[in-house]
Structures are given as C-alpha cells and as structure tokens.
Scaffold this motif. Structure first.
Motif, PDB file in Angstrom:
ATOM      1  N   ARG A   1     -67.129 104.604  10.919  1.00  0.00           N
ATOM      2  CA  ARG A   1     -65.763 104.097  11.096  1.00  0.00           C
ATOM      3  C   ARG A   1     -65.669 103.373  12.431  1.00  0.00           C
ATOM      4  O   ARG A   1     -66.266 103.798  13.418  1.00  0.00           O
ATOM      5  CB  ARG A   1     -64.765 105.253  11.099  1.00  0.00           C
ATOM      6  N   ILE A   2     -64.905 102.280  12.463  1.00  0.00           N
ATOM      7  CA  ILE A   2     -64.794 101.493  13.695  1.00  0.00           C
ATOM      8  C   ILE A   2     -64.159 102.297  14.825  1.00  0.00           C
ATOM      9  O   ILE A   2     -64.610 102.235  15.961  1.00  0.00           O
ATOM     10  CB  ILE A   2     -64.043 100.156  13.460  1.00  0.00           C
ATOM     11  N   ASP A   3     -63.138 103.101  14.533  1.00  0.00           N
ATOM     12  CA  ASP A   3     -62.493 103.867  15.602  1.00  0.00           C
ATOM     13  C   ASP A   3     -63.429 104.932  16.164  1.00  0.00           C
ATOM     14  O   ASP A   3     -63.481 105.156  17.374  1.00  0.00           O
ATOM     15  CB  ASP A   3     -61.172 104.480  15.134  1.00  0.00           C
ATOM     16  N   VAL A   4     -64.209 105.550  15.307  1.00  0.00           N
ATOM     17  CA  VAL A   4     -65.160 106.569  15.761  1.00  0.00           C
ATOM     18  C   VAL A   4     -66.255 105.918  16.600  1.00  0.00           C
ATOM     19  O   VAL A   4     -66.636 106.434  17.648  1.00  0.00           O
ATOM     20  CB  VAL A   4     -65.760 107.332  14.559  1.00  0.00           C
ATOM     21  N   TRP A   5     -66.744 104.759  16.160  1.00  0.00           N
ATOM     22  CA  TRP A   5     -67.793 104.087  16.914  1.00  0.00           C
ATOM     23  C   TRP A   5     -67.301 103.661  18.301  1.00  0.00           C
ATOM     24  O   TRP A   5     -68.011 103.848  19.297  1.00  0.00           O
ATOM     25  CB  TRP A   5     -68.307 102.869  16.146  1.00  0.00           C
ATOM     26  N   LEU A   6     -66.103 103.094  18.367  1.00  0.00           N
ATOM     27  CA  LEU A   6     -65.554 102.682  19.663  1.00  0.00           C
ATOM     28  C   LEU A   6     -65.403 103.872  20.606  1.00  0.00           C
ATOM     29  O   LEU A   6     -65.669 103.769  21.809  1.00  0.00           O
ATOM     30  CB  LEU A   6     -64.200 101.998  19.465  1.00  0.00           C
ATOM     31  N   TRP A   7     -64.999 105.007  20.075  1.00  0.00           N
ATOM     32  CA  TRP A   7     -64.829 106.211  20.879  1.00  0.00           C
ATOM     33  C   TRP A   7     -66.189 106.767  21.321  1.00  0.00           C
ATOM     34  O   TRP A   7     -66.380 107.096  22.493  1.00  0.00           O
ATOM     35  CB  TRP A   7     -64.043 107.233  20.075  1.00  0.00           C
ATOM     36  N   ARG A   8     -67.142 106.846  20.398  1.00  0.00           N
ATOM     37  CA  ARG A   8     -68.472 107.372  20.736  1.00  0.00           C
ATOM     38  C   ARG A   8     -69.222 106.467  21.701  1.00  0.00           C
ATOM     39  O   ARG A   8     -70.019 106.942  22.510  1.00  0.00           O
ATOM     40  CB  ARG A   8     -69.312 107.539  19.477  1.00  0.00           C
ATOM     41  N   ALA A   9     -68.995 105.161  21.618  1.00  0.00           N
ATOM     42  CA  ALA A   9     -69.645 104.216  22.517  1.00  0.00           C
ATOM     43  C   ALA A   9     -68.942 104.156  23.873  1.00  0.00           C
ATOM     44  O   ALA A   9     -69.333 103.384  24.734  1.00  0.00           O
ATOM     45  CB  ALA A   9     -69.679 102.831  21.881  1.00  0.00           C
ATOM     46  N   ARG A  10     -67.908 104.951  24.042  1.00  0.00           N
ATOM     47  CA  ARG A  10     -67.164 105.093  25.300  1.00  0.00           C
ATOM     48  C   ARG A  10     -66.387 103.853  25.709  1.00  0.00           C
ATOM     49  O   ARG A  10     -66.172 103.595  26.880  1.00  0.00           O
ATOM     50  CB  ARG A  10     -68.091 105.518  26.441  1.00  0.00           C
ATOM     51  N   PHE A  11     -65.966 103.078  24.711  1.00  0.00           N
ATOM     52  CA  PHE A  11     -65.060 101.981  25.019  1.00  0.00           C
ATOM     53  C   PHE A  11     -63.661 102.523  25.278  1.00  0.00           C
ATOM     54  O   PHE A  11     -62.874 101.901  25.979  1.00  0.00           O
ATOM     55  CB  PHE A  11     -65.011 100.969  23.866  1.00  0.00           C
ATOM     56  N   PHE A  12     -63.351 103.688  24.672  1.00  0.00           N
ATOM     57  CA  PHE A  12     -62.047 104.325  24.829  1.00  0.00           C
ATOM     58  C   PHE A  12     -62.228 105.804  25.119  1.00  0.00           C
ATOM     59  O   PHE A  12     -63.175 106.429  24.625  1.00  0.00           O
ATOM     60  CB  PHE A  12     -61.192 104.141  23.563  1.00  0.00           C
ATOM     61  N   LYS A  13     -61.317 106.342  25.893  1.00  0.00           N
ATOM     62  CA  LYS A  13     -61.402 107.743  26.288  1.00  0.00           C
ATOM     63  C   LYS A  13     -61.088 108.686  25.127  1.00  0.00           C
ATOM     64  O   LYS A  13     -61.637 109.783  25.050  1.00  0.00           O
ATOM     65  CB  LYS A  13     -60.444 107.992  27.445  1.00  0.00           C
ATOM     66  N   THR A  14     -60.200 108.270  24.235  1.00  0.00           N
ATOM     67  CA  THR A  14     -59.851 109.090  23.079  1.00  0.00           C
ATOM     68  C   THR A  14     -59.957 108.266  21.806  1.00  0.00           C
ATOM     69  O   THR A  14     -59.866 107.036  21.831  1.00  0.00           O
ATOM     70  CB  THR A  14     -58.423 109.656  23.176  1.00  0.00           C
ATOM     71  N   ARG A  15     -60.103 108.964  20.704  1.00  0.00           N
ATOM     72  CA  ARG A  15     -60.174 108.279  19.420  1.00  0.00           C
ATOM     73  C   ARG A  15     -58.823 107.684  19.057  1.00  0.00           C
ATOM     74  O   ARG A  15     -58.749 106.623  18.423  1.00  0.00           O
ATOM     75  CB  ARG A  15     -60.632 109.271  18.351  1.00  0.00           C
ATOM     76  N   ALA A  16     -57.746 108.325  19.476  1.00  0.00           N
ATOM     77  CA  ALA A  16     -56.405 107.801  19.205  1.00  0.00           C
ATOM     78  C   ALA A  16     -56.202 106.436  19.870  1.00  0.00           C
ATOM     79  O   ALA A  16     -55.583 105.540  19.282  1.00  0.00           O
ATOM     80  CB  ALA A  16     -55.346 108.787  19.679  1.00  0.00           C
ATOM     81  N   LEU A  17     -56.712 106.263  21.077  1.00  0.00           N
ATOM     82  CA  LEU A  17     -56.615 104.962  21.751  1.00  0.00           C
ATOM     83  C   LEU A  17     -57.413 103.906  20.995  1.00  0.00           C
ATOM     84  O   LEU A  17     -56.966 102.759  20.853  1.00  0.00           O
ATOM     85  CB  LEU A  17     -57.112 105.063  23.186  1.00  0.00           C
ATOM     86  N   ALA A  18     -58.577 104.281  20.490  1.00  0.00           N
ATOM     87  CA  ALA A  18     -59.389 103.357  19.705  1.00  0.00           C
ATOM     88  C   ALA A  18     -58.667 102.972  18.414  1.00  0.00           C
ATOM     89  O   ALA A  18     -58.665 101.805  18.016  1.00  0.00           O
ATOM     90  CB  ALA A  18     -60.745 103.984  19.394  1.00  0.00           C
ATOM     91  N   GLN A  19     -58.029 103.937  17.772  1.00  0.00           N
ATOM     92  CA  GLN A  19     -57.279 103.664  16.548  1.00  0.00           C
ATOM     93  C   GLN A  19     -56.161 102.669  16.810  1.00  0.00           C
ATOM     94  O   GLN A  19     -55.967 101.714  16.055  1.00  0.00           O
ATOM     95  CB  GLN A  19     -56.693 104.953  15.976  1.00  0.00           C
ATOM     96  N   ARG A  20     -55.417 102.870  17.875  1.00  0.00           N
ATOM     97  CA  ARG A  20     -54.297 101.987  18.200  1.00  0.00           C
ATOM     98  C   ARG A  20     -54.787 100.561  18.487  1.00  0.00           C
ATOM     99  O   ARG A  20     -54.174  99.587  18.054  1.00  0.00           O
ATOM    100  CB  ARG A  20     -53.533 102.523  19.410  1.00  0.00           C
ATOM    101  N   PHE A  21     -55.908 100.446  19.188  1.00  0.00           N
ATOM    102  CA  PHE A  21     -56.480  99.141  19.513  1.00  0.00           C
ATOM    103  C   PHE A  21     -56.824  98.376  18.235  1.00  0.00           C
ATOM    104  O   PHE A  21     -56.537  97.188  18.109  1.00  0.00           O
ATOM    105  CB  PHE A  21     -57.736  99.348  20.372  1.00  0.00           C
ATOM    106  N   VAL A  22     -57.420  99.075  17.255  1.00  0.00           N
ATOM    107  CA  VAL A  22     -57.783  98.441  15.988  1.00  0.00           C
ATOM    108  C   VAL A  22     -56.534  98.091  15.186  1.00  0.00           C
ATOM    109  O   VAL A  22     -56.429  96.998  14.615  1.00  0.00           O
ATOM    110  CB  VAL A  22     -58.722  99.356  15.169  1.00  0.00           C
ATOM    111  N   GLU A  23     -55.558  98.981  15.145  1.00  0.00           N
ATOM    112  CA  GLU A  23     -54.328  98.744  14.385  1.00  0.00           C
ATOM    113  C   GLU A  23     -53.553  97.543  14.914  1.00  0.00           C
ATOM    114  O   GLU A  23     -52.850  96.870  14.165  1.00  0.00           O
ATOM    115  CB  GLU A  23     -53.444  99.988  14.398  1.00  0.00           C
ATOM    116  N   GLU A  24     -53.682  97.271  16.206  1.00  0.00           N
ATOM    117  CA  GLU A  24     -53.020  96.116  16.810  1.00  0.00           C
ATOM    118  C   GLU A  24     -53.730  94.807  16.459  1.00  0.00           C
ATOM    119  O   GLU A  24     -53.277  93.730  16.842  1.00  0.00           O
ATOM    120  CB  GLU A  24     -52.956  96.281  18.328  1.00  0.00           C
TER     121      GLU A  24
END
Length: 62
Positions: free
Chosen positions: A8-31
C-alpha cells in the motif's frame, strides 16, 4: 511479479520514513499529492490503499 511484492502506498511512505505516522501519509495521498508512473502511464493517486510495486516511479508535490 507476485502480490507479495506489492505494498500500500501509505504503508510504504510510512515505512520509508517520509512521514512520522501512517495517518500523515494517508492524508498526503488523499490530498492528491502523489503521482505514480507505471509502464509509461502517469496517474494521480487519491486513495491510500492503492498498491505500488518495485520499479514504480513516484513524484511528490511539496
């Protein structure tokens, strides 16, 4: 390529440390701030559940 290679894109962004939390990664993608290029076709990702695979190209809007 197997489905085990996909993530999943949100999980990958979070695991790759682009975002501190998965919720922040989710919001970035939703935008709509992530674009995916696969086999020469570019699409804007709008759902955090979209899968990415090795060799996909990601572009982030800052």
């Amino acid at each position: 390529m197997t489905t085990e290679d996909a993530c999943r894109i949100d999980v990958w962004l979070w695991r790759a440390r682009f975002f501190k939390t998965r919720a922040l990664a989710q919001r970035f993608v939703e935008e709509g701030r992530v674009r995916l290029t696969r086999t020469g076709q570019e699409t804007r990702l709008d759902k955090p559940s979209r899968s990415i695979r090795p060799n996909d190209i990601l572009v982030f809007a800052i």
